[in-house]
Every structure is written in C-alpha cells, then in structure tokens.
Design an enzyme around this catalytic site. Structure first.
Site: not given
Length: 445
Positions: A121, A155, A157, A255, A263, A266
C-alpha cells in the site's frame, strides 16, 4: 507462470502461497534469514487461518521456495511483486524506504524484461518513483532492459486473507500497457472463474483506489461509533439503530459494528497517509481527518467508562482489571494500533493492575508491552479473572461470545463487565446480576 514475491509479511506470504496453490512457481525473497529458515521448514511466522497449510503443502511440492537472495528470486520470474512494509512516519506520511530499496535492487539485478508490481500500500505516484529508480539503476549499468511498473493493490482482511485472495471481490490493476494487463489477467484467472474480476485502470487511479477503499471502510466504523456515543446520551440503543439503517441496501450492515475503534496495520496508517497526501497537494481532507479524530477518541472510550465507574470508589489505582482480547480484531495476532494497548497504557499509568489474555496474540503482546508495570499477560482465559475487580472485553474472539457467566461471576471480586464489542445482551447480564457497560446502549447497574 514464474513469480517472485519480495517481502513475506501478511500480504506477501498470502499472495505467494495462493499463487503457488494455483500451480505457479513462486520464489519469496526476505532479508531476514531466520524468517526464510522458518518458512522453508513449512512453518509460518505470522498467524493467519489456513496459511500454514498452504505454505507447507506448496513448499513440499516444490512450487513455493524462499531465499534471501533477490537476484536468485527474480532470475526466472516474469512478474515481480513488491510486498514490503510501508510503515507510518511520525508525521503520518508513508515511509517508502523499503519499497525504494527493493526497486533499487531489482534495477541492479534484473537481466531480462520484467513486470514489476507494486502490491504494497503506497501513496499515489509511487509507481512513477519505482519506475524512475529502476531506470536509474539500469542506466548506471549501461543496460536498456524493458520493464513495466504496475499497481495491483491488495484488499485482504487480516484473519480472512487466504479466503479473500482465493475469492476476491475484484482485482485492481493499474497499467497503461496491454501486455502487462494480460499477464496479470492470466495470473489471476484461476481466482475469477465465475466472472471477470479484473479491473484495469490508470496507475495512479489504482493507487488511489486502495486508499479510498480503506478510508471508506474506516469512515463507516467511525460513523457508527459516533452514532453510538450519541445513542448513549439520548437513550437509544445503537444495535437497534444499526438494524434500522443496515437494512437499507444503500448502507448495508458491513463495517457498522459499534466498538472501540479500528486498529491494525491498514486503516490507521492509510487514513493518515491519505490525509498527508491531500495536504501535500494543497487540499485539507476534513472528513477523513474527522474519521481519524473520532477513532482516536473511541479507542479510549472503554478506559473512560472504567475510570468513571471507579471514580466514586477512589479511582482505579489499586484496582485490578481483567482484559479479554489484545489483538486489534479476532483471528489475528496483530496488535498494531490495537485499542487494548491504549486501554492498558492509560489505566496502568493511573495505578491499575491489568491481567490480559488473548488466544493468539499473547506472545506478541509480551514482546511489545512487557516493559509496562502492573501488566500481566496470561495464557488462560479464566485465570485473568481471579481476584479482578472487573472484566473488560476488547476483542471479539468467538470464545468470548458465550462464556459461563456463573464462573465469571464467581472469579471476579465483583460482577462488573465492560463490553467494548457489544457481545452480550444487556437484559441477560442484568438477570445474571452483572453491572454491565457496553457501547451505545444504556448501562446495566
């Protein structure tokens, strides 16, 4: 396809293992010999469900190899993924030293045409910087080797990264080169058998997409936490409000779980990095700044509730708090930017003793927090309760969702629970005789 992955963190190792699982020959490069030795033995140095099995199987079958020598790693690779860390600087900007170092060595070692993929990223414009570094190193060598630099943001998780990679919602590829786009399309085709998932766009748009996605998700979290704090003050129940707004297909349920803030590696970093990028380009990202500010406050909200409860009893000094959960979320051992750390630091500084348990992150927490006085990290979920004045639930691990409350009540000095994840039903806690404090709901006392 022959692939090289530079960096074996969460993104790099998951990518490598999943590419190898689909039949590709993957060489992973890491500068740490101990990490390479661990991986070669079929073990992994990070916790990610399902990852160790993939690494062990593909290493044994010869499709997944590891080395500290980048030259060896890229020698036969058509595609080189840069997946090194991009830590946050103190001013919130993104530290690109490891990306730049990887690009520099690629330029020094490559001997034939390569597609270099930024998967770390990184701020908008980094691909241009990587391209310039590689070109500069080739020029120093007097070489004119063709290459392309592509943006392919991840992307994933944490806690579900393998599944996310195997069944992606989309694969974003930033390039203006048809050959590079086709190479990435072929590489990702086994992960997109049901429909076309590859989205090709400009390089800078791809870089921006990653930040925009994470900032949007962080915004939803801060929004529902803001709503929760208002609910407490007006007598509403945020869980009921969540059901009311989540049923709207334009909003959805994802979300919008109230809690103690986001936290991990990312969201906090990416939110701050986009604020910094906007500022560098003459724009004040007020909404995104507010997201960050709300989250910073929310991470301390459970500590504030605990302090307020014990204030009439002389404060938290001399009291003992049991904590369930240290990782920033369930199914990971990642404690970076974890709310539990903020809670522990604030309360121990005021003289409160803390006994904490996490089913996976205990060892990492000992390494990070071992210097804190009044903190004990135990490996038994029930042991932390013994003699504690209250219990705080900070991470939503499944094993915390339906505990034996009779046992909890017996082990605590007093039946007091602070629930930072709204895991429990207030009415049930009242019936069980607990004083119960959660997020965005009226307390039970």
């Amino acid at each position: 396809m022959n692939v090289c992955i530079v960096g074996t963190g969460y993104v790099g190792l998951v990518s490598a293992a999943c590419f190898a699982e689909m039949g590709n020959n993957v060489f992973c490069v890491d500068v740490n010999p101990k990490v390479v030795e661990t991986l070669e033995s079929g073990k992994v140095h990070i916790y990610e469900p399902g990852l160790e099995d993939l690494v062990k199987r593909n290493t044994a079958q010869g499709r997944l190899r590891f080395t500290t020598d980048l030259g060896r790693g890229i020698a036969e690779a058509r595609v080189i993924f840069i997946t090194v860390g991009t830590p946050q600087r103190e001013d919130g900007s993104c530290d690109l030293r490891y990306v730049e170092a990887a690009a520099r060595e690629v330029g020094q070692r490559m001997a034939e045409a390569k597609i270099v993929v930024d998967k770390s990223t990184v701020p908008v414009g980094t691909a241009d910087r990587v391209r310039s570094i590689i070109a500069g190193e080739l020029e120093k060598r007097g070489e004119n080797i063709p290459f392309d630099v592509v943006s392919n943001p991840e992307f994933l998780k944490e806690g579900d990264a393998v599944n996310d990679f195997m069944k992606p919602d989309r694969v974003v590829v930033g390039t203006h080169d048809d050959e590079s786009a086709n190479a990435l399309r072929n590489l990702y085709s086994p992960f997109a058998r049901s429909r076309e998932k590859l989205i090709v766009m400009g390089v800078r748009s791809a870089e921006m997409t990653k930040y925009a996605a994470n900032c949007m998700l962080a915004t939803k979290i801060s929004f529902i936490n803001e709503v929760a704090n208002i609910c407490e003050r007006v007598g509403a129940d945020v869980n009921e409000v969540r059901a009311g707004i989540g049923s709207d297909s334009r909003i959805g349920y994802s979300f919008i779980y109230p809690g103690v803030g986001y936290g991990g590696s990312c969201f906090p970093k990416d939110v701050k990095a986009l604020i910094d990028t906007a500022g560098d380009n003459g724009y004040d990202a007020r909404l995104i700044r507010a997201v960050d500010e709300v989250n910073n406050t929310q991470k301390r909200i459970l500590a504030e509730k605990i302090k307020a409860y014990f204030e009439p009893q002389g404060g938290v000094a001399g009291k003992t708090l049991a904590i369930w959960g240290i990782a920033f979320k369930a199914n990971t051992d990642d404690i970076r930017e974890a709310s539990a750390i903020e809670i522990i630091k604030e309360l121990t500084a005021l003289g409160m003793a803390v006994k904490a348990f996490d089913p996976v992150a205990g060892d990492r927490a000992r390494e990070e927090l071992g210097h804190i006085d009044n903190l004990t990290i135990l490996d038994d979920q029930c042991a932390v309760l013994d003699g504690a004045d209250a219990l705080a639930v900070v991470t939503d691990w499944n094993q915390f969702r339906d505990p034996d409350f009779d046992t909890v009540k017996k082990q605590l000095k007093a039946p007091i629970v602070f629930d930072g994840r709204n895991l429990y039903v207030p009415e049930r806690m009242a019936e069980a005789g607990f004083a119960y404090f959660s997020i965005g709901r009226e307390p039970v006392s």
